[in-house]
Write an enzyme that holds these catalytic residues in place. Structure first.
Site, PDB file in Angstrom:
ATOM      1  N   HIS A 160       5.410   4.141  -5.956  1.00 27.56           N
ATOM      2  CA  HIS A 160       4.329   3.627  -5.106  1.00 27.56           C
ATOM      3  C   HIS A 160       4.280   4.402  -3.794  1.00 27.56           C
ATOM      4  O   HIS A 160       5.288   4.937  -3.333  1.00 27.56           O
ATOM      5  CB  HIS A 160       4.516   2.141  -4.834  1.00 27.56           C
ATOM      6  CG  HIS A 160       4.065   1.284  -5.964  1.00 27.56           C
ATOM      7  ND1 HIS A 160       3.230   0.199  -5.799  1.00 27.56           N
ATOM      8  CD2 HIS A 160       4.314   1.350  -7.295  1.00 27.56           C
ATOM      9  CE1 HIS A 160       2.998  -0.368  -6.969  1.00 27.56           C
ATOM     10  NE2 HIS A 160       3.651   0.325  -7.902  1.00 27.56           N
ATOM     11  N   GLU A 161       3.071   4.457  -3.222  1.00 27.33           N
ATOM     12  CA  GLU A 161       2.814   5.233  -1.998  1.00 27.33           C
ATOM     13  C   GLU A 161       3.168   6.709  -2.163  1.00 27.33           C
ATOM     14  O   GLU A 161       3.480   7.395  -1.195  1.00 27.33           O
ATOM     15  CB  GLU A 161       3.546   4.651  -0.777  1.00 27.33           C
ATOM     16  CG  GLU A 161       3.073   3.284  -0.354  1.00 27.33           C
ATOM     17  CD  GLU A 161       3.762   2.165  -1.121  1.00 27.33           C
ATOM     18  OE1 GLU A 161       3.122   1.140  -1.378  1.00 27.33           O
ATOM     19  OE2 GLU A 161       4.958   2.329  -1.457  1.00 27.33           O
ATOM     20  N   GLU A 190      -3.277  -5.490  -4.936  1.00 31.43           N
ATOM     21  CA  GLU A 190      -2.611  -6.151  -3.822  1.00 31.43           C
ATOM     22  C   GLU A 190      -3.513  -6.325  -2.614  1.00 31.43           C
ATOM     23  O   GLU A 190      -3.311  -7.230  -1.798  1.00 31.43           O
ATOM     24  CB  GLU A 190      -1.364  -5.368  -3.429  1.00 31.43           C
ATOM     25  CG  GLU A 190      -1.648  -3.983  -2.877  1.00 31.43           C
ATOM     26  CD  GLU A 190      -0.383  -3.176  -2.618  1.00 31.43           C
ATOM     27  OE1 GLU A 190       0.696  -3.635  -3.032  1.00 31.43           O
ATOM     28  OE2 GLU A 190      -0.482  -2.098  -2.016  1.00 31.43           O
TER      29      GLU A 190
END
Length: 705
Positions: A485-486, A510
Site C-alpha cells: 500500500h502507498e 477506505e
C-alpha cells in the site's frame, strides 16, 4: 560480355551493397494486425515515431531520446542499422485473469550513434495487435559507463483534443479523485489544494497527470498510455503542453533534482500505448504483462495462494476502534508503561472474533493491523525509527493467536506499516520476515503512509522504486505473499514476482470511511481503465452497511449500492480480495454474503462484455479449475441495463444463474441496501438483461445444474 566488364560490374555492385550497409535508410516500419509503427530520424538526426490503427492516426510524429548529465541524446544521431524479429508464444501465469496468455509481437531494434560524442543508443519497439511498447537501451561501450538521467525527451503527440480520465501527477500519491475533462481543460491546482484527505501531496506541475492515462477521441479511438517493467528508474508522469496535443514524459526526481542513476548496459522501462476503437479491447489487453520478464519464483509456486481475507481494519477506518494502544506516546503510568485507551482494535479477544467469523465463512485469512508497538508516535512526525515489526502490544498474544487461527484453519496476515521510513524497514526486513515465518504468516500487507525517509526522496522516485522491488525479492526469498500500500502504481511486475500479488496505489474504498466526498459513483468505472491497467488493486470491497457506519459522522455513506459492492469482486481484480466489512454487517445479509463466500479470486478466463470509461463495466470470469462463471456489472450515477450474451458458456450444457441485483427502488443515495436475488436457467444461447440502479451494480454466479 568480357571478363573485364564482368569484374567491373561485380565491383560496382559490391560498392553499392557496401554503401547500402554503411548508409541505411533513416525510416523503419513495423506492423501487427491493424497497428502500424513508423520510426524516423529527422533532418537534425532527432529520433521520432508515429503510430496508426488502420487508417486512423493514433500518435503523430513524436520525439524520442534521453538527456544525460553527460550529454543530450535526443538529436544528432545516425542510424547504424535495425533488426526485426517476430514472437508468437503462449505462457501460463502463476495466477491471474487468464490461464494462458499469448505474446505475439514484432520487435524492431534501431541502433543509433550520436555523431558528436560517438555514444551508442538503441531504441527497442514491440508492436502488438493492440498497441506499441518501446524503451531505450544503452549498450556497453568504452566511453560511457556511469550515467545520470536528467530528463527524457519521450513525447506522445495526439491528433486531437481528447477526453481524458486523469489524476494529478503527484510525486507521492495516487489517491486523488478522478477528473474527466478535455486535455485543454487540465489544471490540477484546485484538486491538489482541496484534497486535504491525502496526507502527503507534492505536485509542482499543475499540468501534469499520472499514468495510466485513459484517453478517448471524438473519432471513437481509445488510447491508454502507461509503462511496463518499472525497475531501477523513476515513475513516468505526463506533462500536458499548452496546446494540449503534446504529452511529454516527466520523471519523478530525487532529492537533488536528478531522475535516475544508471550504469551501461542498462535499459529504461517500456513506454506503453494501447490502442483500439473498442473500449473493451483496452481492458482485455495483456500487452503490459507481456512486456515484463518471466517469473523469478522458480518451479515451486504452491505457496502462492490467491485468497480472500477478513480483517480488523474497517472498524479502525470508521473510528470504532484504533490502531494505537494508548491515546499518546506520553500517556504512561508511573512505571513508564502505556495506559490503554480501551479502543485498541488489535487485541486478542477481538482478533479471535474475526478468526471465528473467517472460519465459519470459509475465508482463508485475517489481516490484523495495529498489533505492534509504535502507532502512538509516528503520524506526521517524519520519524525514522518507529516500528521494529516484531514487538506486539501487551494485549496482543502472538503465540496464542497463531495457535487459535491454525486450529480453525485460518491464516493470520501480517501488517508492516513503515510510516514512510523505508530505511528503517530495510534494516529490519530480515527480522520481520523471519518473524512471519516463525508464526505462520503467509502474506504481508506493507504500508508507506507519510513522507519518505530517506528525506527528500518521493514515493515514486527511483530510490523507492528500487525499495519496493527489494521488498518483493525479500518476500520471495522467505516465500511470503506481498500486498503493498502507498507504493508506486503497478507496471506488470506481478509476472516477474508472482508473490507480489496486489497493491493499493490508488483511491480505495477506505476514502468512503474518513471523508464525506468518498468515491463518486463513476469512480469504480474509471479504475479498470486507469489504475488497474498495470496490475491488481487491493480496493477492499464488500461493504454492506452503507450509511451511518462512521463514528461521529452519521450522515456519511458510500456512493454505491450493496449489489455494486458484490460486483466489485469481479470488476476490480485482485488475487487477494478483502472481505472488508464488520462480521455483524455480513450476518445481517446472509443471502447476499453468499456471493462473497462463493466468488473466486483466481481465473481461467476473462471476458470483457461491455465497457465505457466513466460510465459502465461488465465483466465475466471463469473460476480457476471449475466450470463456474462469475459476472460483475457496475454503472456510474446513471441507471442502465447491462446486456449479457452467455455465448462464453460451454455449448450443450445447462447452467443456473443466481443473480444478485439492485431492487427496483434501489439508489446509491436514497436506498443503497435494497437488493433482490433471483435464479434463472441459462445456456450458451441465453441473453440476460440485468438492470442496474443509479450508482448500482449486479453480481451473477453461473453454475452447472
Amino acid at each position: 560480355m568480357t571478363k573485364l566488364k564482368q569484374v567491373l560490374y561485380l565491383l560496382a555492385g559490391l560498392a553499392l551493397w557496401q554503401h547500402a550497409i554503411a548508409q541505411p535508410a533513416a525510416r523503419v516500419k513495423a506492423a501487427m494486425g491493424k497497428v502500424q509503427l513508423q520510426f524516423d530520424l529527422d533532418k537534425e538526426g532527432a529520433p521520432q515515431y508515429a503510430v496508426w490503427l488502420g487508417n486512423q492516426k493514433a500518435i503523430l510524429p513524436s520525439a524520442l531520446g534521453l538527456v544525460l548529465q553527460q550529454g543530450a541524446l535526443n538529436k544528432g544521431f545516425t542510424l547504424l542499422s535495425s533488426t526485426t524479429t517476430t514472437t508468437d508464444t503462449t505462457w501460463q501465469p502463476v495466477w491471474g485473469e487468464q490461464a494462458n496468455i499469448t505474446d505475439k509481437h514484432t520487435q524492431v531494434v534501431v541502433h543509433l550513434q550520436h555523431q558528436s560524442t560517438g555514444y551508442l543508443l538503441d531504441i527497442v519497439f514491440r508492436v502488438f495487435a493492440d498497441g506499441v511498447g518501446f524503451r531505450y537501451q544503452m549498450p556497453q561501450q568504452k566511453n560511457l559507463l556511469h550515467c545520470v538521467v536528467t530528463d527524457e525527451s519521450t513525447a506522445f503527440r495526439l491528433p486531437g483534443n481528447y477526453k481524458a480520465f486523469w489524476i494529478p501527477g503527484d510525486y507521492d500519491t495516487n489517491e486523488y479523485e478522478y477528473t474527466t475533462s478535455r486535455l485543454t481543460e487540465i489544471d490540477n491546482t484546485a484538486l491538489v489544494k482541496n484534497s486535504t484527505d491525502i496526507a502527503v501531496r507534492v505536485t509542482p506541475d499543475n499540468r501534469s497527470v499520472q499514468t495510466p492515462l485513459m484517453l478517448k477521441g471524438d473519432d471513437g479511438l481509445y488510447i491508454n498510455i502507461h509503462e511496463a517493467a518499472l525497475i531501477n528508474y523513476p515513475a513516468m508522469q505526463l506533462h500536458v503542453s499548452a496546446d494540449s496535443l503534446l504529452l511529454r514524459a516527466s520523471l519523478v526526481p530525487d532529492a537533488y533534482g536528478n531522475k535516475a542513476y544508471v550504469q551501461a548496459p542498462f535499459h529504461t522501462p517500456w513506454r506503453t500505448i494501447i490502442i483500439s476503437d473498442k473500449a473493451t479491447d483496452i481492458l482485455a489487453s495483456k500487452m503490459i504483462l507481456n512486456l515484463n520478464e518471466p517469473s523469478k519464483a522458480g518451479a515451486n509456486t504452491s505457496w502462492i495462494q490467491p485468497m480472500k481475507f477478513a480483517g480488523v481494519w474497517w472498524e479502525m477506518q470508521t473510528g470504532l476502534s484504533t490502531w494505537s494502544y494508548a491515546t499518546a506516546p506520553d500517556n504512561t503510568d508511573a512505571q513508564g508503561h502505556l495506559i490503554p485507551s480501551g479502543k485498541h482494535g488489535a487485541n486478542t479477544a477481538n482478533v479471535k472474533r474475526y478468526i471465528d467469523f473467517a472460519a465459519e465463512s470459509g475465508i482463508p485469512g485475517v489481516l490484523v493491523e495495529g498489533w505492534n508497538v509504535g502507532w502512538e508516535d509516528w503520524f506526521g512526525n517524519w520519524k525514522e525509527n518507529v516500528f521494529d515489526f516484531v514487538t506486539p502490544y501487551p494485549d496482543f498474544d502472538v503465540t496464542a493467536l497463531q495457535q487459535y487461527a491454525a486450529a480453525k484453519g485460518v491464516h493470520l496476515i501480517m501488517h508492516n506499516e513503515t510510516s514512510g521510513s523505508a530505511t528503517n524497514y530495510e534494516r529490519n526486513m530480515d527480522t520481520a520476515f523471519r518473524f512471519m515465518k516463525q508464526f505462520g504468516y503467509p502474506a504481508v500487507k506493507t504500508g508507506y503512509v507519510g513522507k519518505i525517509i530517506p528525506r527528500g526522496e518521493h514515493h515514486d522516485g527511483q530510490w523507492m522504486v528500487n525499495h519496493y522491488e527489494r521488498v518483493a525479492q525479500k518476500a520471495l526469498q522467505y516465500q511470503v505473499m506481498l500486498d503493498a500500500h502507498e507504493a508506486v502504481r503497478p507496471t506488470g511486475l506481478q509476472r516477474t514476482y508472482p508473490n507480489w500479488m496486489a497493491c493499493e496505489a490508488g483511491r480505495g474504498n477506505e476514502y468512503n470511511a474518513f471523508t464525506n466526498n468518498g468515491n463518486a459513483p463513476e469512480h469504480e468505472t474509471i479504475l479498470p481503465f486507469t489504475r488497474l491497467m498495470g496490475g491488481p488493486m487491493d480496493y477492499t470491497p464488500g461493504i454492506f452497511k452503507l450509511k451511518g457506519y462512521a463514528a461521529g459522522a452519521p450522515d456519511r455513506q458510500l456512493h454505491t449500492t450493496l449489489a455494486k459492492q458484490l460486483a466489485l469482486y469481479v470488476t476490480i481484480y485482485s488475487p487477494l480480495q478483502m472481505v472488508s466489512d464488520l462480521p455483524e454487517n455480513y450476518r445481517a445479509h446472509p443471502d447476499a454474503f453468499r456471493f462473497i463466500k462463493e466468488v473466486a479470486v483466481d481465473w481461467d478466463d476473462t471476458k470483457i462484455l461491455e465497457a465505457e470509461p466513466g460510465d459502465y463495466v461488465t465483466i465475466a470470469r471463469k473460476a480457476k479449475g471449475k466450470p463456474d462463471w462469475f459476472i460483475g456489472g457496475i454503472t456510474d450515477e446513471n441507471s442502465r441495463v447491462a446486456t449479457v450474451n452467455c455465448s462464453f458458456l460451454e455449448k450443450g450444457k445447462q447452467y443456473q444463474a443466481t443473480i444478485y441485483e439492485d431492487a427496483a427502488n434501489a439508489h446509491w443515495k436514497n436506498n443503497p441496501e435494497a437488493y433482490h436475488i433471483r435464479t434463472v436457467p441459462v445456456n450458451s444461447e441465453s441473453k440476460l438483461s440485468l438492470p442496474l440502479s443509479a450508482g448500482g451494480g449486479v453480481a451473477v454466479h453461473i453454475a452447472l445444474k
